[in-house]
Design a protein around this motif. Sequence first.
Motif, PDB file in Angstrom:
ATOM      1  N   VAL A  20       8.002   5.506  -2.686  1.00 42.11           N
ATOM      2  CA  VAL A  20       6.736   4.989  -3.578  1.00 42.11           C
ATOM      3  C   VAL A  20       5.340   6.401  -2.787  1.00 42.11           C
ATOM      4  O   VAL A  20       5.089   6.500  -3.067  1.00 42.11           O
ATOM      5  N   THR A  21       5.777   6.539  -1.675  1.00 47.19           N
ATOM      6  CA  THR A  21       4.614   7.334  -0.924  1.00 47.19           C
ATOM      7  C   THR A  21       4.738   8.516  -1.655  1.00 47.19           C
ATOM      8  O   THR A  21       3.849   8.894  -2.161  1.00 47.19           O
ATOM      9  N   GLN A  22       6.024   9.141  -1.499  1.00 47.22           N
ATOM     10  CA  GLN A  22       5.699  10.571  -2.405  1.00 47.22           C
ATOM     11  C   GLN A  22       5.767  11.012  -3.555  1.00 47.22           C
ATOM     12  O   GLN A  22       4.530  11.479  -3.734  1.00 47.22           O
ATOM     13  N   CYS A  23       5.745   9.809  -4.357  1.00 41.71           N
ATOM     14  CA  CYS A  23       5.370   8.957  -5.654  1.00 41.71           C
ATOM     15  C   CYS A  23       3.397   9.478  -6.019  1.00 41.71           C
ATOM     16  O   CYS A  23       3.392   9.973  -6.793  1.00 41.71           O
ATOM     17  N   THR A  24       3.229   8.484  -5.134  1.00 43.99           N
ATOM     18  CA  THR A  24       1.722   8.852  -4.972  1.00 43.99           C
ATOM     19  C   THR A  24       1.032   9.447  -4.487  1.00 43.99           C
ATOM     20  O   THR A  24      -0.196   9.174  -4.126  1.00 43.99           O
ATOM     21  N   GLY A  25       1.866  10.633  -3.661  1.00 43.40           N
ATOM     22  CA  GLY A  25       1.227  11.642  -3.071  1.00 43.40           C
ATOM     23  C   GLY A  25       0.443  11.195  -1.701  1.00 43.40           C
ATOM     24  O   GLY A  25      -0.518  11.648  -1.213  1.00 43.40           O
ATOM     25  N   GLY A  26       0.660  10.859  -1.203  1.00 42.45           N
ATOM     26  CA  GLY A  26       0.237  10.085  -0.438  1.00 42.45           C
ATOM     27  C   GLY A  26      -0.568   8.589  -0.074  1.00 42.45           C
ATOM     28  O   GLY A  26      -1.479   7.753   0.727  1.00 42.45           O
ATOM     29  N   GLU A  27      -0.738   8.071  -1.357  1.00 41.13           N
ATOM     30  CA  GLU A  27      -2.126   7.105  -1.514  1.00 41.13           C
ATOM     31  C   GLU A  27      -1.564   5.570  -1.354  1.00 41.13           C
ATOM     32  O   GLU A  27      -2.225   4.813  -0.815  1.00 41.13           O
ATOM     33  N   VAL A  28      -0.288   5.872  -1.094  1.00 45.62           N
ATOM     34  CA  VAL A  28       0.295   4.157  -0.443  1.00 45.62           C
ATOM     35  C   VAL A  28       1.019   4.765   0.323  1.00 45.62           C
ATOM     36  O   VAL A  28       1.581   5.623   0.802  1.00 45.62           O
ATOM     37  N   GLN A  29       1.216   4.358   1.833  1.00 44.11           N
ATOM     38  CA  GLN A  29       1.481   3.105   2.602  1.00 44.11           C
ATOM     39  C   GLN A  29       1.828   2.300   3.218  1.00 44.11           C
ATOM     40  O   GLN A  29       1.502   1.749   2.128  1.00 44.11           O
ATOM     41  N   PHE A  30       3.009   2.537   4.092  1.00 42.95           N
ATOM     42  CA  PHE A  30       3.579   1.054   4.062  1.00 42.95           C
ATOM     43  C   PHE A  30       4.118   0.599   6.234  1.00 42.95           C
ATOM     44  O   PHE A  30       4.477   1.585   6.577  1.00 42.95           O
ATOM     45  N   GLU A  31       3.847  -0.225   6.446  1.00 37.81           N
ATOM     46  CA  GLU A  31       3.839  -1.318   7.053  1.00 37.81           C
ATOM     47  C   GLU A  31       5.606  -1.572   7.156  1.00 37.81           C
ATOM     48  O   GLU A  31       4.772  -2.779   6.539  1.00 37.81           O
ATOM     49  N   ILE A  32       6.065  -1.753   7.923  1.00 39.11           N
ATOM     50  CA  ILE A  32       7.458  -2.442   7.594  1.00 39.11           C
ATOM     51  C   ILE A  32       7.562  -3.580   8.756  1.00 39.11           C
ATOM     52  O   ILE A  32       7.858  -2.711   9.714  1.00 39.11           O
ATOM     53  N   TYR A  33       7.709  -4.485   8.021  1.00 43.40           N
ATOM     54  CA  TYR A  33       8.009  -5.517   9.739  1.00 43.40           C
ATOM     55  C   TYR A  33       9.887  -6.018   9.881  1.00 43.40           C
ATOM     56  O   TYR A  33      10.129  -6.581   8.378  1.00 43.40           O
ATOM     57  N   PRO A  34      11.295  -5.655   9.943  1.00 45.89           N
ATOM     58  CA  PRO A  34      11.995  -5.663  10.107  1.00 45.89           C
ATOM     59  C   PRO A  34      12.485  -6.927  11.062  1.00 45.89           C
ATOM     60  O   PRO A  34      11.274  -7.635  11.281  1.00 45.89           O
ATOM     61  N   GLY A  35      13.754  -7.351  11.028  1.00 48.12           N
ATOM     62  CA  GLY A  35      13.850  -9.041  11.328  1.00 48.12           C
ATOM     63  C   GLY A  35      13.798  -9.045  12.589  1.00 48.12           C
ATOM     64  O   GLY A  35      14.025  -8.116  13.551  1.00 48.12           O
ATOM     65  N   GLY A  36      13.307 -10.009  13.299  1.00 50.32           N
ATOM     66  CA  GLY A  36      13.167  -9.837  14.761  1.00 50.32           C
ATOM     67  C   GLY A  36      11.152  -9.504  15.429  1.00 50.32           C
ATOM     68  O   GLY A  36      10.930  -9.326  15.792  1.00 50.32           O
ATOM     69  N   THR A  37      10.568  -8.820  14.014  1.00 50.02           N
ATOM     70  CA  THR A  37       9.489  -8.959  14.520  1.00 50.02           C
ATOM     71  C   THR A  37       8.798 -10.606  13.514  1.00 50.02           C
ATOM     72  O   THR A  37       9.120 -10.636  13.665  1.00 50.02           O
ATOM     73  N   GLN A  38       7.582 -10.716  14.672  1.00 54.77           N
ATOM     74  CA  GLN A  38       6.307 -11.532  13.914  1.00 54.77           C
ATOM     75  C   GLN A  38       6.494 -11.613  12.687  1.00 54.77           C
ATOM     76  O   GLN A  38       6.030 -13.077  12.015  1.00 54.77           O
ATOM     77  N   LEU A  39       6.871 -11.032  10.685  1.00 55.49           N
ATOM     78  CA  LEU A  39       7.201 -11.073  10.248  1.00 55.49           C
ATOM     79  C   LEU A  39       8.232 -11.037   9.340  1.00 55.49           C
ATOM     80  O   LEU A  39       8.037 -11.081   8.623  1.00 55.49           O
ATOM     81  N   GLY A  40       9.896 -10.557  10.470  1.00 55.16           N
ATOM     82  CA  GLY A  40      10.949 -11.099   9.588  1.00 55.16           C
ATOM     83  C   GLY A  40      11.570 -12.395   9.658  1.00 55.16           C
ATOM     84  O   GLY A  40      13.224 -11.880   9.783  1.00 55.16           O
ATOM     85  N   ASN A  41      11.154 -13.867   9.672  1.00 51.19           N
ATOM     86  CA  ASN A  41      11.797 -14.932  10.096  1.00 51.19           C
ATOM     87  C   ASN A  41      12.534 -15.049   8.025  1.00 51.19           C
ATOM     88  O   ASN A  41      11.598 -14.669   7.211  1.00 51.19           O
ATOM     89  N   VAL A  42      13.654 -14.877   8.703  1.00 52.37           N
ATOM     90  CA  VAL A  42      14.509 -14.972   7.476  1.00 52.37           C
ATOM     91  C   VAL A  42      13.729 -16.583   6.658  1.00 52.37           C
ATOM     92  O   VAL A  42      13.753 -15.946   5.183  1.00 52.37           O
ATOM     93  N   ALA A  43      12.895 -17.706   6.661  1.00 60.05           N
ATOM     94  CA  ALA A  43      12.857 -18.235   6.099  1.00 60.05           C
ATOM     95  C   ALA A  43      11.586 -18.240   5.434  1.00 60.05           C
ATOM     96  O   ALA A  43      11.262 -19.116   4.982  1.00 60.05           O
ATOM     97  N   LYS A  44      10.317 -17.299   5.916  1.00 58.53           N
ATOM     98  CA  LYS A  44       9.672 -17.330   5.661  1.00 58.53           C
ATOM     99  C   LYS A  44       8.888 -16.101   4.791  1.00 58.53           C
ATOM    100  O   LYS A  44       8.165 -15.795   3.963  1.00 58.53           O
ATOM    101  N   GLN A  45      10.005 -15.655   3.971  1.00 57.63           N
ATOM    102  CA  GLN A  45       9.830 -14.291   2.791  1.00 57.63           C
ATOM    103  C   GLN A  45       8.952 -14.385   1.766  1.00 57.63           C
ATOM    104  O   GLN A  45       8.602 -13.794   1.967  1.00 57.63           O
ATOM    105  N   GLN A  46       9.537 -15.357   1.697  1.00 56.27           N
ATOM    106  CA  GLN A  46       9.310 -16.110  -0.260  1.00 56.27           C
ATOM    107  C   GLN A  46       7.309 -16.007  -0.052  1.00 56.27           C
ATOM    108  O   GLN A  46       6.777 -16.192  -0.498  1.00 56.27           O
ATOM    109  N   GLU A  47       7.142 -17.175   1.281  1.00 57.91           N
ATOM    110  CA  GLU A  47       5.436 -17.874   1.234  1.00 57.91           C
ATOM    111  C   GLU A  47       5.228 -16.610   1.714  1.00 57.91           C
ATOM    112  O   GLU A  47       3.317 -17.002   1.617  1.00 57.91           O
ATOM    113  N   GLN A  48       5.218 -15.832   2.492  1.00 57.03           N
ATOM    114  CA  GLN A  48       4.522 -14.647   3.317  1.00 57.03           C
ATOM    115  C   GLN A  48       4.344 -13.753   2.123  1.00 57.03           C
ATOM    116  O   GLN A  48       2.756 -13.362   1.761  1.00 57.03           O
TER     117      GLN A  48
END
Length: 338
Positions: A51-79
């Motif tokens: 996606v980043t390449q397709c947008t020419g760098g216009e879109v970047q991402f911050e990824i939060y995997p399991g074990g991070t503050q946003l990686g709780n399996v029970a909260k993915q939809q609600e987040q």
Amino acid sequence: MKNVLKLSVLASVSLLLAAPSSAQTTLKLSHFLPSVHGIHTDFIVPWTKQVTQCTGGEVQFEIYPGGTQLGNVAKQQEQVLAGVVDIAHGLHGIPRGRFPRTSLIELPFLTRDAGDASETLWELYPEYLAPEYQNLKVLALHAHNGGLIHTSEKKVETMEDMVGLRLRTPSPAISAALTALGATPQGLPPGAVYENIQKHVIDGTVFPWDPVKSFGLNEVLKYHLDAGFYTVPFFFVMNQSKYDSLPANVQTCIDDASGASLVAKFGDWWDKWDAAGRKEAVEANHVITELTDAERKRWRETLQPTIDAYIEQTTEQGVENAREIYERMAELLAEKRQ
């Protein structure tokens, strides 16, 4: 002099309007698996790069995997719904009861192939499953290969061997099946399985091969019954309002990286991820048993009343066409096996 200044200001404004925008959008993406898992390395990271390449760098991402503050399996939809993250990959069964239509694919012996299950979910989404995803832009739905029964101290070959086993379960459908087979289902997130087996709180778990490796479970397991009697679905979704707010070119890039073309990749991915988990068990000299055809027939017959009861319960919970959805799933999956 005033005219010169006026022309200069107008020229400056024109240049600003004509200049390409250097604005950059950063999207937050979360999931519940470790950063070493194939979901992260083979799917999530390459998807964001595409996606980043397709947008020419216009879109970047911050990824939060399991074990991070946003990686709780029970909260993915609600987040995602709350806008805490923009995109999430999650497990339909945790927490329970949110996706009764989609979760019908978990019922025993519908499928054991991740590719077939994933494509079936995507084909069913527009007509049958869409009501469960209000305010969400669905980027992909997928499922894993047929799950096994993994135990630490007792070898399982027959239905009788299941009696009394305390097994981690991923969802209500699998819980009902395990109960019908004589086991005691225990609801636990994937990351809690290792400790609970180690402490003898549970006797084992149902999983495909992949998470057995990802969560280090071959260290506390010894026996594996390749039953292939269930699958579990996953979602990859985006906040609809956030998607709608993006420029058309960015939306196109996200669409091109998602949908049917993305769903089609999960079969090969799961085969790859599962192979690594099985290889590790073989190298550890574990006992791997295949459910015989005769025993599989017994399990099917025993579980049919449980399947019917689960569909009826889903109907009573407000999914009036639950039987139709289940039968359509079975029809599509049967066609793909031919």
